[in-house]
Every structure is written in C-alpha cells, then in structure tokens.
Write an enzyme that holds these catalytic residues in place. Structure first.
Site, PDB file in Angstrom:
ATOM      1  N   HIS A 123     -29.686   2.791  -3.436  1.00  0.00           N
ATOM      2  CA  HIS A 123     -30.579   1.799  -4.492  1.00  0.00           C
ATOM      3  C   HIS A 123     -29.656   1.923  -5.870  1.00  0.00           C
ATOM      4  CE1 HIS A 123     -32.397   5.260  -6.472  1.00  0.00           C
ATOM      5  NE2 HIS A 123     -32.128   6.105  -5.525  1.00  0.00           N
ATOM      6  N   HIS A 132     -12.658  -0.333  -3.457  1.00  0.00           N
ATOM      7  CA  HIS A 132     -12.590  -0.278  -2.132  1.00  0.00           C
ATOM      8  C   HIS A 132     -13.301   0.988  -1.785  1.00  0.00           C
ATOM      9  CE1 HIS A 132      -9.938   0.082   1.812  1.00  0.00           C
ATOM     10  NE2 HIS A 132     -11.570   0.100   2.168  1.00  0.00           N
TER      11      HIS A 132
HETATM   12  C1  LIG Z   1      -5.803  11.966  -2.675  1.00  0.00           C
HETATM   13  C2  LIG Z   1      -4.844  11.237  -2.384  1.00  0.00           C
HETATM   14  C3  LIG Z   1      -4.769   9.862  -3.173  1.00  0.00           C
HETATM   15  C4  LIG Z   1      -3.673  11.985  -2.587  1.00  0.00           C
HETATM   16  O1  LIG Z   1      -2.304  11.194  -2.274  1.00  0.00           O
HETATM   17  P1  LIG Z   1      -0.982  11.508  -2.885  1.00  0.00           P
HETATM   18  O2  LIG Z   1      -0.937  11.480  -4.178  1.00  0.00           O
HETATM   19  O3  LIG Z   1       0.072  10.968  -2.021  1.00  0.00           O
HETATM   20  O4  LIG Z   1      -1.026  13.271  -2.593  1.00  0.00           O
HETATM   21  P2  LIG Z   1      -0.388  14.281  -1.416  1.00  0.00           P
HETATM   22  O5  LIG Z   1      -0.694  13.867  -0.122  1.00  0.00           O
HETATM   23  O6  LIG Z   1       1.172  14.457  -2.201  1.00  0.00           O
HETATM   24  O7  LIG Z   1      -1.085  15.551  -1.746  1.00  0.00           O
HETATM   25  C5  LIG Z   1      -1.006  16.296  -3.272  1.00  0.00           C
HETATM   26  C6  LIG Z   1      -1.845  17.569  -2.975  1.00  0.00           C
HETATM   27  O8  LIG Z   1      -3.443  17.059  -2.676  1.00  0.00           O
HETATM   28  C7  LIG Z   1      -3.679  17.629  -1.634  1.00  0.00           C
HETATM   29  N1  LIG Z   1      -4.649  16.481  -0.810  1.00  0.00           N
HETATM   30  C8  LIG Z   1      -4.254  15.136  -0.650  1.00  0.00           C
HETATM   31  N2  LIG Z   1      -5.399  14.582  -0.297  1.00  0.00           N
HETATM   32  C9  LIG Z   1      -6.492  15.322  -0.248  1.00  0.00           C
HETATM   33  C10 LIG Z   1      -7.818  15.268   0.408  1.00  0.00           C
HETATM   34  N3  LIG Z   1      -7.904  13.946   0.461  1.00  0.00           N
HETATM   35  N4  LIG Z   1      -8.398  16.186   0.059  1.00  0.00           N
HETATM   36  C11 LIG Z   1      -8.154  17.458  -0.495  1.00  0.00           C
HETATM   37  N5  LIG Z   1      -6.703  17.708  -0.950  1.00  0.00           N
HETATM   38  C12 LIG Z   1      -5.873  16.635  -0.620  1.00  0.00           C
HETATM   39  C13 LIG Z   1      -2.498  17.841  -0.464  1.00  0.00           C
HETATM   40  O9  LIG Z   1      -2.761  18.954   0.296  1.00  0.00           O
HETATM   41  C14 LIG Z   1      -1.677  18.391  -1.744  1.00  0.00           C
HETATM   42  O10 LIG Z   1      -1.792  19.563  -1.894  1.00  0.00           O
HETATM   43  P3  LIG Z   1      -0.914  20.646  -2.449  1.00  0.00           P
HETATM   44  O11 LIG Z   1      -0.050  19.944  -3.633  1.00  0.00           O
HETATM   45  O12 LIG Z   1      -1.379  22.112  -2.687  1.00  0.00           O
HETATM   46  O13 LIG Z   1       0.383  20.623  -1.138  1.00  0.00           O
HETATM   47  C15 LIG Z   1      -4.772  10.877  -0.695  1.00  0.00           C
HETATM   48  O14 LIG Z   1      -4.389  12.079   0.154  1.00  0.00           O
HETATM   49  C16 LIG Z   1      -6.040  10.324  -0.173  1.00  0.00           C
HETATM   50  O15 LIG Z   1      -6.983  11.282   0.135  1.00  0.00           O
HETATM   51  N6  LIG Z   1      -6.234   9.058  -0.595  1.00  0.00           N
HETATM   52  C17 LIG Z   1      -7.699   8.402   0.221  1.00  0.00           C
HETATM   53  C18 LIG Z   1      -7.053   7.537   1.342  1.00  0.00           C
HETATM   54  C19 LIG Z   1      -8.069   6.899   2.079  1.00  0.00           C
HETATM   55  O16 LIG Z   1      -9.291   7.221   2.227  1.00  0.00           O
HETATM   56  N7  LIG Z   1      -7.786   5.484   2.299  1.00  0.00           N
HETATM   57  C20 LIG Z   1      -8.823   4.548   2.965  1.00  0.00           C
HETATM   58  C21 LIG Z   1      -8.142   3.673   3.746  1.00  0.00           C
HETATM   59  S1  LIG Z   1      -9.185   2.428   4.613  1.00  0.00           S
END
Ligand SMILES: CC(C)(COP(=O)(O)OP(=O)(O)OC[C@H]1O[C@@H](n2cnc3c(N)ncnc32)[C@H](O)[C@@H]1OP(=O)(O)O)[C@@H](O)C(=O)NCCC(=O)NCCS
Length: 198
Positions: A123, A132
């Site tokens: 709400h 998104h």
């Molecule tokens: C957070 C996010 C944007 C980071 O992406 P990125 O910039 O490519 O980062 P990386 O994958 O290189 O990870 C960087 C660090 O963050 C950590 N990390 C990445 N995603 C994480 C998450 N969701 N939760 C916790 N830690 C996360 C990695 O383990 C890494 O840690 P380290 O530096 O200690 O090794 C991505 O992982 C994410 O969660 N995106 C959301 C995707 C989503 O939900 N999409 C919807 C599709 S319908």
C-alpha cells in the site's frame, strides 16, 4: 513473457515484434517483423496503434519507449490475468505486470515500469517511471522508488524506505534504509540489535 501476458489477457491483437538484434522468424507464434527502423511505418503502413516496450534494461527500455511514442504509437499495458491489482492502485502507460504480481491499495506505478513474476508492491508505494522490480521482490508500504532503478530478484524493501533514481539493488538484498541516487547496494545483514521488547 509480454507476449504471453497479452495473449492471455486477450484485449489487444498482437501484430508483431520489432527486434534490433534477433533474426526474422517468430516468438510464441508472433512474427518478428524486422528492426526498429520499421517503427516509423508501423502506424501508417500496418495499422498498428500501440506498443509494449519489452526489454528488462531500464535505460534501453526508456529509449525504445520514447522512439515508439515519437513514431506516433500509444504505450499499452501488458497485464497478466493472474495479477491482482487493487482498485485503488494507479498505473502509468507501457507497464508490464507479470504473472502473480500483487499491487495493493493506493500504490502508484509510473510509465514504462516492469513488475516481474510474483513481486508484490504494497500500500501507498510510489514507483517512478522506468523502474524494473524483478521476480519475487516484496516492496513494503510507503516505500518510494526513483526513476530508472532496478530492484534485483528476490529483494525485500522495508516500509517507508526511499530508494533513489537509477539505483541498483542486488538480487536477494534486504533494504532497510534509504538508498541514494545511482548507488548499487547488495546483501542482507542479519545481526543482533537492541530492541525495547527483547
Ligand atoms: C549487484 C549486481 C548489480 C552486481 O553486479 P556486478 O557489478 O557485475 O558485480 P560482480 O558480479 O562483479 O560482483 C561484485 C561483488 O559483489 C558481489 N555481489 C554481486 N551480486 C551480489 C548480490 N546480489 N548479493 C551479494 N553480493 C553480490 C560479488 O560476490 C562480488 O563480491 P567480491 O568483490 O567480494 O568478489 C548484480 O550481481 C545483481 O545482483 N544484479 C541484479 C540482477 C537481477 O536481479 N536481475 C533481474 C533480472 S529479471
């Protein structure tokens, strides 16, 4: 998913898909007509009235939204019939609500927003344009989410939190305090805290 929602809702006739990258062919029985170059002729040559911007990336989706509006097309909402929408919720244009979404009373959803599979928006939540909300998120009451932000899959947002513009909430996050514009935040910290009732 957008095609599936539109087909199940059976409100609009789907003429085709414009896809900048994919080959010609069809998706779920709908023909791929060609690239975005065809946008300008969709209304005049093919009698198309509306469009749904069907990509997850928020910046690209806004670019496509603006291009389609400039080409004289109307943004259409793709609402899966299993979405539960309060009569007190308000929806913008070009919104996609996937299967199992719940929108509760007095929430406001801006233009060009995706609320993905099974997400709930409670709400009095305000969701600005181009957001998104990924599958399985739960957005509690009185939260506000700024323009162009991604709430990653399975995240939960505590009530009354403000999330800024173009922020990224990592998948699985527990968001319990405000998030500034353009910030990327991840994680869910579980730690013992002093509480008056404990
Ligand atoms: C957070 C996010 C944007 C980071 O992406 P990125 O910039 O490519 O980062 P990386 O994958 O290189 O990870 C960087 C660090 O963050 C950590 N990390 C990445 N995603 C994480 C998450 N969701 N939760 C916790 N830690 C996360 C990695 O383990 C890494 O840690 P380290 O530096 O200690 O090794 C991505 O992982 C994410 O969660 N995106 C959301 C995707 C989503 O939900 N999409 C919807 C599709 S319908």
């Amino acid at each position: 998913m957008v095609i599936d929602s539109l087909q199940m809702a059976a409100v609009h006739e789907i003429v085709g898909i414009l896809d900048e990258t994919g080959p010609l062919g069809e998706v779920l029985g709908v023909p791929v007509l060609g690239s975005d170059n065809l946008l300008s002729e969709m209304r005049s040559n093919h009698g198309v009235i509306g469009f749904v911007p069907a990509v997850g990336d928020n910046i690209l989706r806004r670019r496509l939204f603006d291009a389609a509006v400039s080409a004289g097309l109307e943004p259409v909402n793709a609402i899966h019939p299993t979405a539960v929408i309060s009569r007190y919720a308000t929806l913008g244009r070009g919104v996609a609500l996937m299967a199992g979404v719940v929108l509760n009373a007095d929430c406001q959803i801006g233009d060009n927003v995706i609320v993905n599979t099974g997400a709930t928006v409670d709400h009095d939540v305000r969701v600005e344009s181009d957001v998104h909300i990924a599958p399985g998120c739960h957005i509690s009451g009185y939260v506000s989410i700024g323009r162009g932000t991604l709430i990653g899959t399975g995240s939960s947002v505590k009530d009354r939190v403000h999330i800024g513009e173009r922020a990224t909430i990592g998948a699985g996050a527990a968001v319990y305090r405000d998030v500034p514009n353009y910030a990327t935040v991840v994680g869910s910290q579980m730690r013992a805290v002093e509480h008056p009732e404990s």
